[in-house]
Scaffold this active site. Structure first.
Site, PDB file in Angstrom:
ATOM      1  CG  HIS A   1      33.639  40.730  37.482  1.00 13.32           C
ATOM      2  ND1 HIS A   1      33.396  41.071  38.789  1.00 13.32           N
ATOM      3  CD2 HIS A   1      34.334  39.568  37.531  1.00 13.32           C
ATOM      4  CE1 HIS A   1      33.905  40.169  39.595  1.00 13.32           C
ATOM      5  NE2 HIS A   1      34.487  39.238  38.854  1.00 13.32           N
TER       6      HIS A   1
ATOM      7  NE  ARG B   1      38.179  38.769  44.396  1.00 13.94           N
ATOM      8  CZ  ARG B   1      39.502  38.825  44.230  1.00 13.94           C
ATOM      9  NH1 ARG B   1      40.251  37.826  44.660  1.00 13.94           N
ATOM     10  NH2 ARG B   1      40.076  39.874  43.672  1.00 13.94           N
TER      11      ARG B   1
ATOM     12  CE1 TYR C   1      34.614  24.466  20.005  1.00 10.57           C
ATOM     13  CE2 TYR C   1      35.563  24.215  22.203  1.00 10.57           C
ATOM     14  CZ  TYR C   1      35.708  24.247  20.819  1.00 10.57           C
ATOM     15  OH  TYR C   1      36.933  24.054  20.259  1.00 10.57           O
TER      16      TYR C   1
END
Length: 749
Positions: free
Chosen positions: A82, A36, A127
């Site tokens: 993931h 991570r 968006y």
């Protein structure tokens, strides 16, 4: 079942709590460290970044393709590789697209991907649109060529690369930050051309020292034009130990009297800097700045304008103050911690990083070449079978038409392999033309030559290093650019003292008999003519500057200090000094002085004792004051006298009984505190009324005159006349002429 476990009567496994928690925490720690928070030295990526890049390549989002919705990419990353939060994944993706965050962005974003002022102001993923940037080819170009290991994804349904085959040391190019469990990483970005040059140096000479590499890598290179002001010795120590810090400073220029800030340190918000400066202006801690504004636009991403109050302002001192008190100068921690090729986290120095990456690159290229050699061998094997078929075309056709198992018949008839027989059977009819034999032979020759080259490369590490060097140079030429963050030697920034921040204006500090204080602008005012409270009157005044300290001395001989600019205006009646200081019970304020630290003053008492004191020795920050002059019981403090020439001036002391004495000023000691020495002798005190005291004391030089006032008449003495009264220090002195012995007051002109 583990040794430390046991089964209870219900068949449930039991384990000691401390054993379970230790194992669980260690497992979690290793997961956070390895999967991570820390990047791998090979490709310089954390797992989430690697999965985003790989998922985008699988979606066909190359630099030449059309942009696609970011939500689609994030969905693929989460669904396939993931299984974590979408917001964290999208934020990691946005970071790789921000030109002000990444030195060499890996993603080309379209839409609102945040701004330098607020990097997290990006639009939602529904968006924005994105695709891979051209630079991402450095990581993906060799992915399908057998260069890396593949591992199962989280649910075992797909394969994902354990690393990306980076053609450049990306670990240094873009840098990264991360916090794991018990360790963290802070890798600064670097310039591609400098890093490539250092890699080539190390490939050419594996014994190159750290100093040799630092001839190429001058220091970090952030995606901003702000200056790196860390000294070269600190940079070298950072690259040697893997720990250190980088100081960056904004760049400014003068334009028509204004200060224009054109570049800010890495990830510093211009809006926040303006807020910090405005806060100082509102707190009246920055009087030399008249106005500030933000004129940043598309053409000038950073343009902060500071308008000085006048052209006499020391610009360099002002900017040094702002560097010290705002984010115009910032320090970044450096911790070169990463996962090495051995799979373990370690803090490495610069040479270790480059050496280990070059070894990773050698292994990657060796696998790529071996993969290609295997492909060439396989194709040559097939071509050999196809050539046999073309030379025996009629027999091949007969076998295919008549035999029940043509594949086995072909293998037995022509002594070919299963692979060759399969290729013959899959050959299309149109490829049976006569010219096809020539094409096969030409391809054979070409592949045979390539095979020889591949075998040469694989058989010589020197040739492989030459190939890697050539590829690094090609990529540096394609993606490299000039350094953005100049490395400059600068003096340390220092905040201005409070007195430096105050404009230097003439000021008169006025002290009343009741201990009230105020300050009037200018030196021309008549302090005695000001309005005072009922029962109060003028006591003392001092002339100085608004950026100086005013010192007050009480009747016990203790001194106190306050910034003159902080005193109330003389337009009112002032404020009591007891609100600022804490004098002893019964003590009253008796005098005030102003000056510079080195200015000298004559301090004396009505009993005829005195000494010379520096102004700096009177100053204290203690509200209770500091002991300055010892005042015996029954004595009073005489007004302090400023000294202009220690060697040439004389002291004139006049007693209430009409005695006068003149002594050289230099005969008195210079003390930080104390009682001093006897200036003129007066009879021993018996604490009775009307006893003789020193009523006036002055310091005079050759051009000065003294005027003695007795009732309505006065007498002026010049310097020559005063010499008639010169005595030895501590003597009785001489009587003034008859009629001038009851002196009311003395005026120095």
């Amino acid at each position: 079942m583990p040794e430390n476990m046991e089964l209870n009567y219900e068949g449930v496994e039991q384990e000691a709590l401390h054993v379970f928690t230790e194992k669980a925490y260690l497992d979690y720690s290793m997961y956070v460290i390895l999967d991570r928070a820390l990047p791998h030295i090979g490709d310089g990526l954390k797992p989430v970044q690697r999965r985003i890049i790989y998922a985008m390549s699988e979606l066909g989002l190359s630099a030449s393709s059309k942009h696609k919705k970011s939500a689609r990419t994030v969905g693929d990353v989460l669904g396939k590789f993931h299984p974590h939060g979408d917001s964290a994944c999208y934020e990691a993706m946005v970071l790789m697209a921000q030109e002000f965050s990444y030195r060499y962005p890996l993603i080309d974003g379209q839409g609102n991907f945040g701004s330098a002022d607020d990097p997290k102001s990006f639009a939602a993923m529904r968006y924005t649109e994105s695709r891979l940037a051209p630079f991402a080819r450095v990581l993906l170009q060799e992915l399908g060529q057998g260069t890396v290991d593949w591992v199962a994804n989280f649910d075992g349904t797909l394969q994902e690369p354990s690393l990306l085959p980076a053609r450049l040391p990306h670990i240094l190019l873009n840098g990264t930050t991360g916090i794991a469990v018990g360790m963290a990483t802070d890798l600064p970005p670097h310039n591609l051309r400098e890093v490539a040059s250092a890699c080539i140096r190390l490939l050419e000479n594996s014994r190159s020292s750290l100093d040799d590499l630092l001839e190429h890598i001058k220091g970090p290179d952030y995606p901003t034009h702000a200056e790196i002001i860390t000294p070269a010795t600190e940079l070298r120590n950072m690259y040697e130990t893997g720990h250190g810090g980088i100081r960056m400073r904004a760049v400014y220029e003068k334009e028509n009297g204004d200060l224009i800030i054109t570049a800010l340190p890495y990830q510093v918000s211009g809006a926040k800097v303006l807020e910090q400066i405005a806060a100082q202006m509102q707190a009246k801690k920055l009087p030399m700045v008249d106005d500030l504004r933000d004129e940043s636009d598309h053409e000038n991403p950073t343009r902060l304008v500071l308008v000085p109050r006048s052209n006499r302002i020391d610009i360099e001192a002002l900017m040094n103050h702002l560097f010290a008190t705002t984010d115009l100068e910032k320090t970044y921690r450096v911790n070169l911690n990463m996962i090495g090729t051995n799979g373990r986290p370690q803090v490495k120095n610069l040479k270790q990083i480059l050496q280990e990456w070059i070894q990773f690159r050698l292994d990657t290229v060796r696998r790529r070449l071996q993969w290609r050699l295997d492909k060439v061998d396989k194709r040559l094997h097939i071509l050999e079978g196809l050539l046999i078929a073309f030379l025996n075309l009629d027999e091949v056709i007969r076998i295919v038409r008549e035999e029940e198992d043509p594949k086995q018949a072909l293998m037995q008839t022509f002594n070919i392999s299963d692979l060759q027989a399969e290729a013959i059977l899959e050959t299309k009819l149109r490829h049976l033309a006569k010219l096809e034999e020539m094409k096969i032979r030409a391809e054979q020759e070409e592949l045979t030559e390539e095979k020889q080259q591949l075998e040469k490369l694989l058989g010589s590490e020197r040739r492989m290093k030459t190939l890697i060097k050539k590829e690094i140079m090609e990529d540096a030429e394609t993606y490299g650019d000039e350094r953005r963050s100049p490395i400059v030697e600068r003096a340390s920034a220092k905040a201005l003292d409070e007195s430096d921040l105050v404009p230097s204006e003439a000021l008169t500090v006025v002290l009343s008999a009741k201990g009230w204080v105020r300050a009037a602008k200018g030196h021309e005012i008549d302090p005695a003519s000001l309005n005072y409270k009922a029962g109060d009157s003028y006591l003392a005044s001092a002339l100085g500057k608004s950026n100086q300290l005013a010192v007050f001395i009480d009747s016990r001989g203790r001194s106190y200090a306050a910034p003159a600019h902080s005193l109330p205006s003389a337009r009112g009646q002032g404020e009591p000094l007891t609100g600022r200081f804490k004098p002893a019970a019964g003590a009253e304020f008796a005098a005030t002085v102003m000056g510079r630290d080195d200015d000298l003053f004559l301090l004396s008492t009505t009993f005829g004792y005195g000494f010379i004191c520096k102004f700096a020795d009177m100053v204290t920050r203690n509200k209770n004051g500091k002991a300055l002059i010892s005042i015996p019981a029954g004595a009073e403090l005489l007004p302090p006298v400023m000294i202009s020439d220690l060697e040439q001036q004389q002291i004139v002391a006049i007693t209430s009984a009409g005695y006068i004495g003149v002594i050289p000023l230099k005969d008195l000691p210079q003390l930080a505190k104390g009682k001093g020495n006897k200036i003129i002798n007066v009879p021993p005190k018996k604490l009775k009324a009307n006893e003789e005291i020193v009523g006036a004391i002055h310091c005079v030089s050759g051009a000065d005159k003294l005027t003695l006032h007795v009732g309505k008449k006065y007498k002026t003495m010049n310097h020559r006349e005063m010499q008639d009264y010169v005595i030895e220090r501590g003597k009785r002195g001489s009587k003034l002429p008859r009629g001038w012995q009851n002196v009311d007051w003395v005026e120095q002109t």
